[in-house]
Design an enzyme around this catalytic site. Sequence first.
Site, PDB file in Angstrom:
ATOM      1  N   LYS A 112      24.348  -0.875 -23.734  1.00  0.00           N
ATOM      2  CA  LYS A 112      24.907   0.393 -24.202  1.00  0.00           C
ATOM      3  C   LYS A 112      25.568   1.206 -23.094  1.00  0.00           C
ATOM      4  CE  LYS A 112      22.762   0.963 -28.649  1.00  0.00           C
ATOM      5  NZ  LYS A 112      21.891   1.749 -29.532  1.00  0.00           N
ATOM      6  N   ARG A 137      15.356  -4.564 -28.894  1.00  0.00           N
ATOM      7  CA  ARG A 137      16.478  -5.199 -29.599  1.00  0.00           C
ATOM      8  C   ARG A 137      17.535  -5.574 -28.560  1.00  0.00           C
ATOM      9  NH1 ARG A 137      21.400  -3.412 -31.802  1.00  0.00           N
ATOM     10  NH2 ARG A 137      21.990  -4.403 -33.781  1.00  0.00           N
TER      11      ARG A 137
END
Length: 289
Positions: A232, A268
């Site tokens: 991210k 995740r």
Amino acid sequence: MQVYYPKLIAPTRRVGTREFDLARHIVVMGIVNRTPNSGLDPNRSMDVGEAIATAERALRDGAEWLDVGGRAFRSDQPPLSVAEEIDRVVPVIKGIREKSDAVISVDTHLPEVAEAAYKAGADVINDTNGLRAPGMASLIAETGMSVVITHSIGGPGEVVATPHYDDVISEVTEFLRQRADAAVGHGIKPEKIFIDPGHDLNKTTEHSNTITRRLGEIAAIGYPVLVACSNKHFIRESLGVERDSEALKVGTIAANTMCVYGGARVVRVHDVAGNVAAMRAAESLLGLA
């Protein structure tokens, strides 16, 4: 930052056909995207066979849970109908289920997609809209599925140009607490609920870094925390690297390990092998295993 061992609601729980002792084990979830525009995922593909191959590789690398997505969260994307999203995720879920008893979640905020995924073999709804769509909570309760309730301000596809929080930790915590209470009110059993603070979802790098540092305050809600830090922007910006940099794998492992130190119990990820090794080490270092 001190290590935090959360007092979990139903630490031993069955998800699909798998049983996890989340007081002692960190679960690695592998990402399987059938999307053309998920900028975080180097393995994304619109080809069903390639998506299933990504899932098989993740399972070989040690993933116990696979998350199938057909719609990116980002706001700068063309419209996608319910039927198109179903066409993207259902064949992949069916293909995985034919080959494995691993936990399968579908990353969707739409009850119609959730129902189709359930019929195809999915065990969990991973809802980045926090169960705000009418009918979603009731559907999950009726099917007996598990659910990941994720924090975001606007939800998938919505423009939030300048996200602002007076106190990101208290606001994210209160949102997750309220949405979990609403889920229980709709008949979802507490042992079916996971929560996700939503790193980078309508948040700046400062917000996401603060969530990582103070995750224990969110984990104190009691539901097992899932974190989705992989590749991210807050990691890219913190490292000063480009989107496809190999350094993101290392940065992701660092962020996930820090989150586990703060109480996270599911991670995740895109790089399954690296994170499986890191989480097994973290279990030993934290005295869980």
